[in-house]
Scaffold this active site. Structure first.
Site, mmCIF file in Angstrom:
data_model
loop_
_atom_site.group_PDB
_atom_site.id
_atom_site.type_symbol
_atom_site.label_atom_id
_atom_site.label_comp_id
_atom_site.label_asym_id
_atom_site.label_seq_id
_atom_site.Cartn_x
_atom_site.Cartn_y
_atom_site.Cartn_z
ATOM 1 N N GLY A 21 35.058 44.908 42.397
ATOM 2 C CA GLY A 21 35.783 43.869 42.965
ATOM 3 C C GLY A 21 36.918 42.965 41.990
ATOM 4 N N ALA A 22 36.927 43.550 40.760
ATOM 5 C CA ALA A 22 37.383 43.701 40.071
ATOM 6 C C ALA A 22 38.974 43.351 39.772
ATOM 7 C CB ALA A 22 37.011 43.583 38.542
ATOM 8 N N ASN A 23 39.611 44.197 40.970
ATOM 9 C CA ASN A 23 40.978 44.169 41.109
ATOM 10 C C ASN A 23 41.895 42.723 41.861
ATOM 11 O OD1 ASN A 23 39.823 45.402 43.173
ATOM 12 N ND2 ASN A 23 41.426 45.054 44.226
ATOM 13 N N GLY A 25 41.083 38.571 42.861
ATOM 14 C CA GLY A 25 40.532 37.343 43.472
ATOM 15 C C GLY A 25 39.457 36.504 42.298
ATOM 16 N N GLY A 27 36.577 37.796 41.625
ATOM 17 C CA GLY A 27 36.544 39.620 40.462
ATOM 18 C C GLY A 27 37.636 39.741 39.512
ATOM 19 N N SER A 151 28.426 33.030 50.218
ATOM 20 C CA SER A 151 29.379 32.478 50.720
ATOM 21 C C SER A 151 29.453 31.230 51.323
ATOM 22 C CB SER A 151 30.028 33.585 51.581
ATOM 23 O OG SER A 151 30.581 32.494 52.974
ATOM 24 N N TYR A 177 29.653 38.168 58.936
ATOM 25 C CA TYR A 177 29.830 37.549 58.173
ATOM 26 C C TYR A 177 28.491 37.065 57.614
ATOM 27 C CZ TYR A 177 32.050 36.064 53.701
ATOM 28 O OH TYR A 177 32.681 35.969 52.711
#
Length: 308
Positions: A21-23, A25, A27, A151, A177
């Site tokens: 998820g490095a694209n 936020g 990440g 979370s 979630y």
């Protein structure tokens, strides 16, 4: 809201790091910070165009940075396996895996490519499979680390082994979630136990970001409204990813991190990183072991054989 202290990342020269998820936020910020500290960074992203944008930002800020984009869709176990196989072909070892990517509170029940409830598949089964598949590369490194993003919602999570995919009950996105993020904490802590039992040098730790503004909120009840979220009876401003990533960076790079440690903002939703409290369900080792066994069967993955 008190601001998190921006955690310094120690020298990462010579280390190879995968950030999921490095694209965007936390990440994206983690990838930036690792690159700035000298690591070779693999930006593992579902959307290659967004990954390319994040990579360009890193290369503009640090022209000599060693970074690359690879496609990884955690909601598709075939994609997870392809990513792990490709990495194993191209590198000899992996120093750090940052399980950051996730999805939060979609407006209705969606399914992954493998038929699992989207949050359960993306937030837990995908990272679980990825971690298991990358363990041979991690164990080839001298001081490997796995940091898993959880979370604050995990405090309300409950693992329902009779309906992990929310197929029998009316779908409720927030409890689904919370279950997936509690499962992530069990992943991190049970991996830590296995590492100790098997004599591995690997350290596994977990973190949560408090209340941080990321793309997780785009698919949630706010439907893209950022900066503020309704929490209880009032409005609380969200921290920027540059602040919220602090706990994850401690889990991934801290020198004195203990096996199975869990980090979060000092005041729960905000503040400098510190050890987070574990409630009774989070400490349930029997549930963690049972969940691990179920996930291994579902994802067709297994731990490497113990060394003699």
């Amino acid at each position: 809201m008190p601001r998190n202290v921006r955690v310094p990342v120690p020298d990462q020269t010579g280390r190879t790091v995968v950030v999921t998820g490095a694209n965007s936020g936390t990440g994206r910020e983690a990838a930036r910070r690792f690159a700035a500290a000298g690591a070779r960074v693999v930006l593992a992203v579902r959307n290659p165009a967004k990954g390319a944008d994040a990579l360009a930002e890193i290369q503009a800020a640090w022209p000599g940075a060693r970074a690359e984009v690879r496609v990884l869709d955690l909601a598709d176990l075939a994609s997870v396996r392809a990513f792990a196989d490709g990495l194993a072909r191209d590198i000899g070892h992996l120093d750090t895996l940052v399980n950051n990517a996730g999805i939060s509170i979609p407006p209705e029940r969606y399914a992954t490519a493998d038929g699992h409830e989207l949050q359960w598949g993306t937030n837990f089964l995908g990272p679980f499979a990825l971690t298991n598949l990358l363990l041979p590369l991690l164990l080839a490194a001298p001081a490997p680390r796995v940091a898993t993003m959880c979370s604050y919602a995990a405090n309300q999570g409950r693992i329902d082994f009779d309906d992990l995919d929310w197929e029998r009950r009316p779908y409720r996105a927030l409890p689904a979630y919370a279950q997936s993020k509690l499962a992530d904490l069990h992943l991190a802590r049970h991996l830590a136990q296995e590492a100790g039992r098997r004599g591995w040098s690997l350290v596994s730790a977990a973190a949560h970001p408090g209340l941080t503004r990321t793309n997780l909120q785009v698919t949630g009840p706010s439907m893209g409204r950022d900066r503020q979220v309704r929490w209880g009876s009032g409005l609380l401003p969200m921290a920027a990813p540059e602040d919220g990533v602090g706990s994850l960076l401690v889990a991934a790079t801290g020198h004195d991190v203990e096996q199975g440690a869990y980090y979060g903002p000092r005041y729960g939703l905000a503040g400098p990183p510190r050890r987070a409290l574990l409630n009774r369900r989070m400490r349930d080792e029997a549930t963690a072991a049972r969940l691990w066994a179920v996930a291994q069967e579902v994802t067709s993955t297994a731990l490497p054989a113990a060394r003699s």
